[in-house]
Each structure stands twice: as C-alpha cells, then as structure tokens.
Design an enzyme around this catalytic site. Structure first.
Site, PDB file in Angstrom:
ATOM      1  CB  CYS A 138      10.293  -0.002   2.454  1.00  0.00           C
ATOM      2  SG  CYS A 138      10.673   0.773   0.883  1.00  0.00           S
TER       3      CYS A 138
ATOM      4  CG  PHE B 113      -0.262   0.412   2.508  1.00  0.00           C
ATOM      5  CD1 PHE B 113      -0.058   1.751   2.821  1.00  0.00           C
ATOM      6  CD2 PHE B 113       0.214  -0.540   3.405  1.00  0.00           C
ATOM      7  CE1 PHE B 113       0.585   2.127   3.990  1.00  0.00           C
ATOM      8  CE2 PHE B 113       0.855  -0.174   4.574  1.00  0.00           C
ATOM      9  CZ  PHE B 113       1.044   1.163   4.864  1.00  0.00           C
TER      10      PHE B 113
ATOM     11  CB  SER C 144       4.711  -7.252   5.693  1.00  0.00           C
ATOM     12  OG  SER C 144       3.845  -8.286   5.296  1.00  0.00           O
TER      13      SER C 144
ATOM     14  CE  LYS D 147      -3.161  -8.507  -4.388  1.00  0.00           C
ATOM     15  NZ  LYS D 147      -3.536  -7.458  -3.394  1.00  0.00           N
TER      16      LYS D 147
ATOM     17  CD  GLU E 131      -5.438  -6.186   0.197  1.00  0.00           C
ATOM     18  OE1 GLU E 131      -4.472  -5.874  -0.529  1.00  0.00           O
ATOM     19  OE2 GLU E 131      -5.396  -7.107   1.021  1.00  0.00           O
TER      20      GLU E 131
ATOM     21  CD  GLU F 251       8.392  -2.673   8.295  1.00  0.00           C
ATOM     22  OE1 GLU F 251       7.589  -3.610   8.135  1.00  0.00           O
ATOM     23  OE2 GLU F 251       8.952  -2.101   7.345  1.00  0.00           O
TER      24      GLU F 251
HETATM   25  P1  NAD Z   1       1.511  -6.618   3.043  1.00  0.00           P
HETATM   26  O1  NAD Z   1       2.559  -7.668   3.107  1.00  0.00           O
HETATM   27  O2  NAD Z   1       0.421  -6.652   4.038  1.00  0.00           O
HETATM   28  O3  NAD Z   1       0.786  -6.649   1.605  1.00  0.00           O
HETATM   29  C1  NAD Z   1       1.532  -6.674   0.402  1.00  0.00           C
HETATM   30  C2  NAD Z   1       0.732  -7.443  -0.645  1.00  0.00           C
HETATM   31  O4  NAD Z   1       0.572  -8.788  -0.211  1.00  0.00           O
HETATM   32  C3  NAD Z   1      -0.666  -6.880  -0.887  1.00  0.00           C
HETATM   33  O5  NAD Z   1      -0.914  -6.855  -2.270  1.00  0.00           O
HETATM   34  C4  NAD Z   1      -1.578  -7.842  -0.152  1.00  0.00           C
HETATM   35  O6  NAD Z   1      -2.829  -7.997  -0.781  1.00  0.00           O
HETATM   36  C5  NAD Z   1      -0.805  -9.155  -0.185  1.00  0.00           C
HETATM   37  N1  NAD Z   1      -1.035  -9.971   1.014  1.00  0.00           N
HETATM   38  C6  NAD Z   1      -1.218  -9.522   2.290  1.00  0.00           C
HETATM   39  N2  NAD Z   1      -1.380 -10.564   3.133  1.00  0.00           N
HETATM   40  C7  NAD Z   1      -1.305 -11.682   2.386  1.00  0.00           C
HETATM   41  C8  NAD Z   1      -1.394 -13.073   2.696  1.00  0.00           C
HETATM   42  N3  NAD Z   1      -1.593 -13.504   3.924  1.00  0.00           N
HETATM   43  N4  NAD Z   1      -1.268 -13.957   1.692  1.00  0.00           N
HETATM   44  C9  NAD Z   1      -1.060 -13.547   0.418  1.00  0.00           C
HETATM   45  N5  NAD Z   1      -0.972 -12.228   0.080  1.00  0.00           N
HETATM   46  C10 NAD Z   1      -1.092 -11.309   1.048  1.00  0.00           C
HETATM   47  O7  NAD Z   1       2.286  -5.220   3.064  1.00  0.00           O
HETATM   48  P2  NAD Z   1       1.651  -3.775   3.165  1.00  0.00           P
HETATM   49  O8  NAD Z   1       1.128  -3.569   4.531  1.00  0.00           O
HETATM   50  O9  NAD Z   1       0.768  -3.502   2.013  1.00  0.00           O
HETATM   51  O10 NAD Z   1       2.956  -2.880   2.938  1.00  0.00           O
HETATM   52  C11 NAD Z   1       3.824  -2.492   3.970  1.00  0.00           C
HETATM   53  C12 NAD Z   1       5.007  -3.412   4.072  1.00  0.00           C
HETATM   54  O11 NAD Z   1       5.722  -3.438   2.834  1.00  0.00           O
HETATM   55  C13 NAD Z   1       6.025  -2.951   5.104  1.00  0.00           C
HETATM   56  O12 NAD Z   1       6.501  -4.063   5.802  1.00  0.00           O
HETATM   57  C14 NAD Z   1       7.135  -2.338   4.256  1.00  0.00           C
HETATM   58  O13 NAD Z   1       8.415  -2.333   4.861  1.00  0.00           O
HETATM   59  C15 NAD Z   1       7.100  -3.224   3.067  1.00  0.00           C
HETATM   60  N6  NAD Z   1       7.728  -2.586   1.922  1.00  0.00           N
HETATM   61  C16 NAD Z   1       8.976  -2.984   1.596  1.00  0.00           C
HETATM   62  C17 NAD Z   1       9.628  -2.379   0.549  1.00  0.00           C
HETATM   63  C18 NAD Z   1      11.015  -2.796   0.186  1.00  0.00           C
HETATM   64  O14 NAD Z   1      11.521  -2.291  -0.776  1.00  0.00           O
HETATM   65  N7  NAD Z   1      11.656  -3.700   0.890  1.00  0.00           N
HETATM   66  C19 NAD Z   1       8.991  -1.373  -0.189  1.00  0.00           C
HETATM   67  C20 NAD Z   1       7.689  -1.002   0.168  1.00  0.00           C
HETATM   68  C21 NAD Z   1       7.067  -1.613   1.229  1.00  0.00           C
END
Ligand code: NAD
Length: 497
Positions: A282, A150, A227, A174, A177, A380
């Site tokens: 991030c 997000f 994450s 994808k 959401e 984090e």
């Molecule tokens: P998230 O992991 O909750 O979601 C990321 C994606 O995974 C979304 O599209 C979501 O629909 C999907 N997803 C979520 N839970 C899932 C599950 N149980 N099974 C399958 N798919 C699932 O992350 P977020 O909250 O949207 O974003 C924030 C996180 O992203 C933070 O931890 C941040 O550090 C990380 N991030 C990392 C970088 C990097 O470059 N390392 C860059 C941006 C964000």
C-alpha cells in the site's frame, strides 16, 4: 501437501458451521497450500459470545500483566520467525527476506504495545474546582474485530491485535482468505504465552463473516485494512451499526523528483519502492513525478535498467520479486498495462514479454509519458508497474498529488531543505517521505492516509492506535463530607471560582 485449518475460538480449534471451505494457493506454483472455513454469521455470533465472556476478566487484568503476556508472545514470534516467514512467502509470494522484514515491523508494534501502562495513565486534575478532582480513564472498548488484507498477512493483523489486547479488549481477527496461514499461527503462540482462552480468536472467511462482524451488536470497534471499495463498505455498514470504525483503503503513491536530486540514488530507491513485493504494497511508489524533461529522461534511462535487471521467481529461487497474489489479479494488472499502451503511454519496459511456466508472475513494467486521465494513472494497479508522469515545475507536482483520489503516501527527492519543508506541509497525503521512498512511520507514530485511503478519523498504531482501542471516561468527584451544610439546590451550571 494441503493443510485443513480451523477457526480458533475460545482457546481451541473449531470447524466452521457452513461446511464450506476456501482453498488457498501458492501463487508461484498454483499448488493448494491449505483450506480454511468460510465462516458464517453463526460462527461469528458464537465467537462474539466467547469474547464477551473472556472480556469480563481480561479487562481487569493490570496492564503490566497484560504486557508480560505480550512480551512472551514476542519471544515466541522470534522463535517461530522462520515458520511464519515461510508461510508468508509460500502463500503471498514475497521473498523470504521481505517476509521476515514484515514480521519485524509487526514486532515493532508489539513492542510499542508493551509500554501500554505509560500510555493508559490518563489525566488528573487535583482541585479542578474547590474540593473537586477531575480525571480521565482510558477503558477498553470491549470486543473488537480486525479484518485484514493479503499483502501483509502478519504485520497488519499484529498492528491491531497488539494494541487492542494491551488496552484490555478481547479480539476477533478475520484474516485475508488468500494467505491465512501465518496469522493462523498467532493464537497458538498467544495461548502458549499465557493469554486466557477467548481473549484472541480467529474466524476465517470471506464477505459473509465480514458482514456478520459489521452488523453484530456485541462488537464495539472494527479496524479494517484493504481496498477502497471494501473499506468504504466496512466504514458505512459498521458505522451504521453504531460501531467505531477505522478503514484504511487503497493508494497511489507519488514520488516527486526535483532536478537537484542525486539521480542514481533516486533510481535505486524508486526501483525498490515500485517493484519490491511485486508492487503489492500500500506504500509502494507507483507514480514518479519528474519535474522537468531532463529529470524525466535521466530517470527513464536508469529505471529501465533496473526494471530489466530484476529477477522474478518463486521465493526459494532467490528472486528480487515474486508472483502476484492470484492469476485473477494478474489478469487485472495485465488489462491495465494493455490500457496504458492503448491510451498512448510509452511502455519502456514490457514485463509481459517474460514467460513463466506456471504461477501468477509478471515481470516489471515501466511507462513514461503517462497522462493524468489514463486508467494506469487513475487506478491503483497493485502490481510491478511504475508510471513516469512529467511536469514542468514543483507546483504542478503538488497539484497532481492534490487532485488524486488517494492520499496514502508521497515522497520528495531533493537537496533543497526549503522545498522539502514546503512539501511536508502541502503534499496532500497522510504520510510524507523526504528522500525516503516508502515513508511507513515507526510503530510509535501513526500510520494512515487521507481522502479515499482512509475512512474514519483515527490512524493505525502509535497514539491513534491507543485512542482507537480505548474509550475515554472523565470523572468529576467531590467527597460527601464536603456537602455537609450545603442544602440549597443550585440550578445554574457550576462555575469554577
Ligand atoms: P480486499 O479489500 O479485497 O480484502 C480485504 C479484506 O476484506 C479481506 O479480509 C477480505 O476477505 C474482505 N473482503 C473482500 N471483499 C469483501 C466484500 N465484498 N465484502 C466484505 N468483505 C470483503 O483487499 P486485498 O486485495 O486483500 O488487499 C489489497 C488492498 O489493500 C489494496 O487496495 C491495498 O492498497 C490495500 N491496503 C491498504 C493499506 C493501507 O494502509 N491503506 C495497507 C495494506 C493494504
């Protein structure tokens, strides 16, 4: 007014087959902004078939012609900058300036991708052996997918999409959401730019659609950012299904401040890096490592002033920072702040005191005397919470970074070239800043961490992005005329003579 969105498959909008819709909210007002389909395995399967069909022609379109479409897309993104940034701010909560800057960083990668003919030239050895030539070809992987977080709803998708399409792949996105409206604009603009139907598709949804992407045999590569627990899941499940996967995870970025740094400049930089975008980056700095108590005291004072002076509010009120993404996430961040207080860290600025009528706002928090075993150090937080850890010398700062589970970015603030150079070589993270608090590499270099911040060998964009979205094939050729008169079978491995 809430908008009802569709998936975008084969050049047209399509409803999801599950009938389930996910509600999306403006985190500043808690009003619903839109609904997107919670897509099923069936939707993903349909999209893969469409993307496979489109691949047949798209992979043979000359790279320069693919770039021309991307160049037109770039112009359309500029034309629609205000609308795209508006949706980012409305659904993510970040300021308009920050949303527009995000789009600019996305466009940088698109521009890098427009140089793909040069990057796909491969290698050629004339006369690799007598009468034999050898060359490599960088071919598309096939149908590729991107699953995005997000916090950068436009930039992260475009990191992937730009390079994947330029390399001749078809793509299924994808998006998150939680703020899907900005990326939902991209397929229409790509179509207007001349992209053939089916080359770029958007499937909205949550875990079911992600798992369908990971398992589907028709998808060759999956690029993920999110994450750490989900990144690990994506990497393991996608790899087990035989795909190429790159999965970027969470972060805990340290800024080491040495006594010779200019403390006013450092405090200005760190306040922006820690509290900008409500700490939901991030590459946000979440830990300041003060080398020596004098540095700790000076930073504590200056950062407290900054943290107290920042304006928190909705994007249309000219704030410094907006709300957190959801009320649920705000609760998680508050829980960590409470735990920091209980575990004995000193809360110099308590953002919990500021009250807001509605929305998932949290004002900046600043902790001092944070210890390594505290939850606010280990986890984090992904919110406007900055922790000062005090150490006695530079080596302790390096050891602290090395022992942290994450390894996305780190930074050093110093006037010493010698120590800065040493830090670049020894700081145990994928990206390093020298007097730069958020060392996000430019588009033509690679972005990525190590340890729990990245699963898989290849980073995002730059040369690694091209490697990820291409398959190398190496050809060794001898023309039939050369074989005349050579009838004896040779059972040894050929040698170059
Ligand atoms: P998230 O992991 O909750 O979601 C990321 C994606 O995974 C979304 O599209 C979501 O629909 C999907 N997803 C979520 N839970 C899932 C599950 N149980 N099974 C399958 N798919 C699932 O992350 P977020 O909250 O949207 O974003 C924030 C996180 O992203 C933070 O931890 C941040 O550090 C990380 N991030 C990392 C970088 C990097 O470059 N390392 C860059 C941006 C964000």
């Amino acid at each position: 007014m809430s908008v009802s969105r569709q998936n975008f498959i084969g050049g047209a909008g399509r409803d999801g087959s599950s009938g389930r819709m996910i509600k999306v909210f403006n985190p500043a007002t808690e009003d619903e902004t839109c609904r997107v389909p919670d897509s099923s395995w069936q939707d993903v399967n349909t999209t893969v078939k469409v993307a496979e069909q489109a691949l047949v022609d798209w992979r043979d379109v000359p790279p320069i012609s693919r770039c021309r479409i991307l160049m037109r897309f770039r112009e359309l993104l500029e034309k629609n900058r205000s609308e795209i940034s508006g949706w980012i701010s409305k659904e993510h909560g970040k300021t308009r300036e920050d949303a527009s800057a995000e789009l600019s960083r996305a466009i940088d990668v698109l521009e890098f991708s427009c140089g793909i003919p040069q990057l796909l030239k491969g290698e050629h050895s004339h006369h690799a052996a007598r009468d034999i030539d050898c060359w490599s070809m960088m071919l598309p992987v096939g149908v590729c997918a991107g699953i995005t977080p997000f916090n950068f709803p436009a930039m992260v998708p475009l990191w992937m999409v730009s390079i994947a399409l330029a390399c001749g792949n078809t793509f299924i996105l994808k998006p998150s959401e939680k703020d899907p409206s900005a990326p939902a604009i991209f397929p229409e603009l790509l179509k207007e730019a001349g992209l053939p139907d089916g080359v770029f598709n958007v499937v909205h949804g949550s875990a079911e659609s992600v798992n369908a992407i990971l398992d589907h045999p028709g998808i060759g590569a999956v690029s993920f950012v999110g994450s750490t627990p989900v990144a690990k899941h994506v990497y393991e499940r996608g790899s087990a299904a035989g795909k190429r996967v790159q999965a970027l995870g969470g972060a805990k970025n340290h800024a080491v401040v040495l006594p010779d740094a200019d403390m006013d400049m450092v405090a200005d930089q760190l306040a922006g890096a820690a509290y900008g975008s409500a700490g939901e980056r991030c590459m946000a700095i979440s830990v300041v490592v003060a080398v020596g108590d004098e540095v700790g005291d000076q930073l504590a004072e200056r950062l407290s002033e900054h943290a107290r002076s920042l304006k928190v509010g909705a994007f249309d009120t000219q704030p410094d920072l907006g709300p957190l993404i959801t009320m649920e996430h705000r609760e998680k961040v508050l829980g960590l702040v409470d735990s920091g207080v209980k575990e004995g860290a000193r809360l110099l600025v308590d953002g919990r005191e500021a009250s807001f009528e509605r929305g998932s706002f949290l004002a900046p928090c600043l902790f001092d005397y944070v210890e390594q075993d505290m939850a606010i150090y280990q986890q984090e937080i992904f919110g406007p919470v900055l922790c000062i850890v005090r150490v006695s010398n530079y080596q302790q700062a390096l050891d602290l970074i090395a022992s942290n589970q994450y390894g996305n970015g780190s930074a050093i603030f110093t006037g010493s070239g010698k120590l800065a150079r040493h830090f670049c070589e020894h700081a145990d993270t994928g990206m390093v800043g020298v007097n730069v608090p958020i060392p996000v590499p430019v588009a033509w270099h690679c972005f990525g961490g190590i340890k729990q911040s990245l699963f898989g060998p290849l980073h995002m964009h730059g040369p690694d992005g091209v490697r990820f979205f291409t398959r190398m094939r190496t050809v060794t050729a001898r023309w039939p005329e050369n074989l005349i008169g050579q009838r004896d079978a040779n059972l040894n491995i050929p040698e170059v003579k």
